[in-house]
Design a protein around this motif. Structure first.
Motif, PDB file in Angstrom:
ATOM      1  N   ASP A   1       0.838  -1.191   0.000  1.00 19.08           N
ATOM      2  CA  ASP A   1       0.000   0.000   0.000  1.00 19.08           C
ATOM      3  C   ASP A   1       0.875   1.244   0.000  1.00 19.08           C
ATOM      4  O   ASP A   1       1.897   1.304   0.705  1.00 19.08           O
ATOM      5  N   ILE A   2       0.471   2.240  -0.797  1.00 14.76           N
ATOM      6  CA  ILE A   2       1.225   3.498  -0.872  1.00 14.76           C
ATOM      7  C   ILE A   2       0.256   4.677  -0.853  1.00 14.76           C
ATOM      8  O   ILE A   2      -0.925   4.530  -1.147  1.00 14.76           O
ATOM      9  N   GLU A   3       0.782   5.832  -0.500  1.00  9.53           N
ATOM     10  CA  GLU A   3       0.065   7.093  -0.611  1.00  9.53           C
ATOM     11  C   GLU A   3       0.943   8.051  -1.386  1.00  9.53           C
ATOM     12  O   GLU A   3       2.165   7.988  -1.301  1.00  9.53           O
ATOM     13  N   GLN A   4       0.300   8.927  -2.148  1.00 10.73           N
ATOM     14  CA  GLN A   4       1.041   9.873  -2.976  1.00 10.73           C
ATOM     15  C   GLN A   4       0.323  11.212  -2.954  1.00 10.73           C
ATOM     16  O   GLN A   4      -0.908  11.265  -3.071  1.00 10.73           O
ATOM     17  N   ALA A   5       1.080  12.294  -2.813  1.00 10.68           N
ATOM     18  CA  ALA A   5       0.482  13.626  -2.826  1.00 10.68           C
ATOM     19  C   ALA A   5      -0.035  13.948  -4.224  1.00 10.68           C
ATOM     20  O   ALA A   5       0.575  13.579  -5.226  1.00 10.68           O
ATOM     21  N   VAL A   6      -1.176  14.622  -4.267  1.00 12.01           N
ATOM     22  CA  VAL A   6      -1.754  15.081  -5.530  1.00 12.01           C
ATOM     23  C   VAL A   6      -1.671  16.598  -5.541  1.00 12.01           C
ATOM     24  O   VAL A   6      -2.119  17.256  -4.600  1.00 12.01           O
ATOM     25  N   GLN A   7      -1.073  17.157  -6.587  1.00 12.57           N
ATOM     26  CA  GLN A   7      -1.008  18.609  -6.770  1.00 12.57           C
ATOM     27  C   GLN A   7      -1.244  18.893  -8.243  1.00 12.57           C
ATOM     28  O   GLN A   7      -0.442  18.483  -9.085  1.00 12.57           O
ATOM     29  N   VAL A   8      -2.359  19.555  -8.539  1.00 16.98           N
ATOM     30  CA  VAL A   8      -2.752  19.793  -9.920  1.00 16.98           C
ATOM     31  C   VAL A   8      -3.238  21.228 -10.068  1.00 16.98           C
ATOM     32  O   VAL A   8      -3.863  21.774  -9.155  1.00 16.98           O
ATOM     33  N   GLU A   9      -2.961  21.823 -11.228  1.00 15.73           N
ATOM     34  CA  GLU A   9      -3.494  23.142 -11.552  1.00 15.73           C
ATOM     35  C   GLU A   9      -4.462  22.998 -12.714  1.00 15.73           C
ATOM     36  O   GLU A   9      -4.216  22.219 -13.633  1.00 15.73           O
ATOM     37  N   ILE A  10      -5.563  23.746 -12.645  1.00 20.71           N
ATOM     38  CA  ILE A  10      -6.515  23.732 -13.750  1.00 20.71           C
ATOM     39  C   ILE A  10      -6.895  25.156 -14.120  1.00 20.71           C
ATOM     40  O   ILE A  10      -6.760  26.075 -13.320  1.00 20.71           O
ATOM     41  N   GLN A  11      -7.371  25.318 -15.349  1.00 19.17           N
ATOM     42  CA  GLN A  11      -7.948  26.583 -15.787  1.00 19.17           C
ATOM     43  C   GLN A  11      -8.993  26.259 -16.849  1.00 19.17           C
ATOM     44  O   GLN A  11      -8.672  25.651 -17.874  1.00 19.17           O
ATOM     45  N   GLU A  12     -10.237  26.613 -16.571  1.00  8.76           N
ATOM     46  CA  GLU A  12     -11.344  26.324 -17.479  1.00  8.76           C
ATOM     47  C   GLU A  12     -12.310  27.488 -17.495  1.00  8.76           C
ATOM     48  O   GLU A  12     -12.490  28.179 -16.492  1.00  8.76           O
ATOM     49  N   LEU A  13     -12.966  27.658 -18.644  1.00 11.32           N
ATOM     50  CA  LEU A  13     -14.006  28.666 -18.772  1.00 11.32           C
ATOM     51  C   LEU A  13     -15.363  27.986 -18.668  1.00 11.32           C
ATOM     52  O   LEU A  13     -15.641  27.030 -19.394  1.00 11.32           O
ATOM     53  N   PHE A  14     -16.192  28.468 -17.753  1.00 11.29           N
ATOM     54  CA  PHE A  14     -17.572  28.004 -17.625  1.00 11.29           C
ATOM     55  C   PHE A  14     -18.444  29.037 -18.319  1.00 11.29           C
ATOM     56  O   PHE A  14     -18.578  30.176 -17.860  1.00 11.29           O
ATOM     57  N   ALA A  15     -19.040  28.665 -19.451  1.00 10.48           N
ATOM     58  CA  ALA A  15     -19.789  29.594 -20.298  1.00 10.48           C
ATOM     59  C   ALA A  15     -21.184  29.851 -19.742  1.00 10.48           C
ATOM     60  O   ALA A  15     -21.786  28.988 -19.104  1.00 10.48           O
ATOM     61  N   TYR A  16     -21.729  31.044 -20.048  1.00  6.91           N
ATOM     62  CA  TYR A  16     -23.099  31.369 -19.651  1.00  6.91           C
ATOM     63  C   TYR A  16     -24.102  30.670 -20.549  1.00  6.91           C
ATOM     64  O   TYR A  16     -25.187  30.324 -20.140  1.00  6.91           O
ATOM     65  N   SER A  17     -23.716  30.468 -21.809  1.00  5.59           N
ATOM     66  CA  SER A  17     -24.650  29.925 -22.783  1.00  5.59           C
ATOM     67  C   SER A  17     -24.165  28.597 -23.340  1.00  5.59           C
ATOM     68  O   SER A  17     -22.986  28.428 -23.631  1.00  5.59           O
ATOM     69  N   SER A  18     -25.106  27.668 -23.514  1.00  4.54           N
ATOM     70  CA  SER A  18     -24.738  26.375 -24.098  1.00  4.54           C
ATOM     71  C   SER A  18     -24.529  26.502 -25.604  1.00  4.54           C
ATOM     72  O   SER A  18     -24.085  25.574 -26.250  1.00  4.54           O
ATOM     73  N   ASP A  19     -24.869  27.659 -26.175  1.00  8.19           N
ATOM     74  CA  ASP A  19     -24.651  27.888 -27.609  1.00  8.19           C
ATOM     75  C   ASP A  19     -23.168  28.043 -27.920  1.00  8.19           C
ATOM     76  O   ASP A  19     -22.733  27.820 -29.040  1.00  8.19           O
ATOM     77  N   GLU A  20     -22.411  28.454 -26.910  1.00  8.31           N
ATOM     78  CA  GLU A  20     -20.972  28.651 -27.107  1.00  8.31           C
ATOM     79  C   GLU A  20     -20.276  27.289 -27.212  1.00  8.31           C
ATOM     80  O   GLU A  20     -20.771  26.287 -26.723  1.00  8.31           O
ATOM     81  N   ALA A  21     -19.119  27.257 -27.840  1.00  6.51           N
ATOM     82  CA  ALA A  21     -18.375  25.999 -28.030  1.00  6.51           C
ATOM     83  C   ALA A  21     -17.455  25.723 -26.839  1.00  6.51           C
ATOM     84  O   ALA A  21     -16.269  25.514 -26.998  1.00  6.51           O
ATOM     85  N   PHE A  22     -18.035  25.758 -25.635  1.00  8.00           N
ATOM     86  CA  PHE A  22     -17.266  25.485 -24.427  1.00  8.00           C
ATOM     87  C   PHE A  22     -17.773  24.209 -23.782  1.00  8.00           C
ATOM     88  O   PHE A  22     -18.967  23.900 -23.835  1.00  8.00           O
ATOM     89  N   GLU A  23     -16.869  23.489 -23.139  1.00  4.37           N
ATOM     90  CA  GLU A  23     -17.221  22.194 -22.566  1.00  4.37           C
ATOM     91  C   GLU A  23     -18.041  22.325 -21.282  1.00  4.37           C
ATOM     92  O   GLU A  23     -18.884  21.491 -20.988  1.00  4.37           O
ATOM     93  N   TYR A  24     -17.820  23.389 -20.513  1.00  3.94           N
ATOM     94  CA  TYR A  24     -18.471  23.537 -19.214  1.00  3.94           C
ATOM     95  C   TYR A  24     -19.356  24.775 -19.217  1.00  3.94           C
ATOM     96  O   TYR A  24     -19.077  25.753 -19.904  1.00  3.94           O
ATOM     97  N   GLU A  25     -20.429  24.733 -18.399  1.00  5.15           N
ATOM     98  CA  GLU A  25     -21.401  25.822 -18.363  1.00  5.15           C
ATOM     99  C   GLU A  25     -21.708  26.233 -16.934  1.00  5.15           C
ATOM    100  O   GLU A  25     -21.576  25.443 -16.005  1.00  5.15           O
ATOM    101  N   VAL A  26     -22.178  27.484 -16.811  1.00  2.21           N
ATOM    102  CA  VAL A  26     -22.745  27.966 -15.557  1.00  2.21           C
ATOM    103  C   VAL A  26     -24.193  27.501 -15.561  1.00  2.21           C
ATOM    104  O   VAL A  26     -24.921  27.731 -16.529  1.00  2.21           O
ATOM    105  N   HIS A  27     -24.628  26.796 -14.518  1.00  2.00           N
ATOM    106  CA  HIS A  27     -26.012  26.334 -14.400  1.00  2.00           C
ATOM    107  C   HIS A  27     -26.688  27.155 -13.319  1.00  2.00           C
ATOM    108  O   HIS A  27     -26.246  27.142 -12.167  1.00  2.00           O
ATOM    109  N   GLU A  28     -27.775  27.853 -13.716  1.00  2.71           N
ATOM    110  CA  GLU A  28     -28.448  28.794 -12.828  1.00  2.71           C
ATOM    111  C   GLU A  28     -27.382  29.761 -12.314  1.00  2.71           C
ATOM    112  O   GLU A  28     -26.798  30.498 -13.076  1.00  2.71           O
ATOM    113  N   ASP A  29     -27.043  29.724 -11.056  1.00  5.72           N
ATOM    114  CA  ASP A  29     -25.998  30.625 -10.545  1.00  5.72           C
ATOM    115  C   ASP A  29     -24.866  29.847  -9.883  1.00  5.72           C
ATOM    116  O   ASP A  29     -24.263  30.296  -8.919  1.00  5.72           O
ATOM    117  N   THR A  30     -24.576  28.641 -10.428  1.00  3.85           N
ATOM    118  CA  THR A  30     -23.521  27.803  -9.856  1.00  3.85           C
ATOM    119  C   THR A  30     -22.650  27.197 -10.956  1.00  3.85           C
ATOM    120  O   THR A  30     -23.040  27.146 -12.119  1.00  3.85           O
TER     121      THR A  30
END
Length: 192
Positions: free
Chosen positions: A82-111
């Protein structure tokens, strides 16, 4: 539009929506409701991920930058402890207001839902063959003992099963002798 079901990964962004230039920083501690990873190592259910968020409001959505830290658990790919390993990751993504845009993630209601972004980033950062230490020697292929715990571990030379029937002949030790092979080859050549 279906109602948003809040999870530990859900972040409210109502104070940033449609306010270009606004920015918020926030720390989110997530108790992982369902484990994820690969076959050898992963973030286990109930463990904690700390997400340092920076959210910036843009015209077409909210830009999320984050540093994710936590611990993954699994087993060494060589010696199976058995082992344990630290996880350290950086992310940057755009959450679009509209699903019409070609973005993978969206703002749903206000979240926004960080789960798919965090999961993907963490899983991709995990090693496919994790090891307990870089010079792990693994297990003995004959008896399965962990070689790091038994540095002088060795077995008697095993007799090749193809030669086992000759074991009772005098002087046979089960190893192939290159000089015998050479002498037989030389004898065959000189007979021609």
């Amino acid at each position: 539009m279906p109602h948003v079901i809040k999870t530990p990964y859900t972040v409210d962004v109502y104070d940033l929506m449609h306010r270009p230039g606004e920015m918020r920083e926030r720390t989110v501690d997530i108790v992982v409701p369902e484990g994820f990873g690969n076959a050898m190592i992963g973030v286990k259910e109930g463990s904690e991920l700390t997400v340092e968020l920076r959210m910036e409001s843009l015209h077409d959505g909210i830009l999320v930058s984050a540093d994710i830290e936590g611990t993954a658990a699994g087993e060494c790919g060589r010696c199976l402890i058995d082992i344990e390993q630290a996880v350290q990751v950086e992310i940057q993504e755009l959450f679009a207001y509209s699903s019409d845009e070609a973005f993978e993630y969206e703002v749903h209601e206000d979240t926004i839902d960080l789960e798919p972004v965090v999961r993907d980033a963490v899983v991709l950062s995990l090693p496919f063959q994790p090891v307990c230490q870089e010079d792990c020697l693994g297990l003995c292929p004959q008896c399965g003992v962990r070689l790091l715990d038994n540095p002088g571990h060795e077995h008697e030379n095993a007799i090749d099963p193809r030669w086992a029937a000759l074991e009772n002949l005098a002087g046979f030790d089960g190893s192939t002798d290159s000089t015998t092979t050479t002498n037989v080859t030389d004898a065959a050549s000189s007979a021609e």
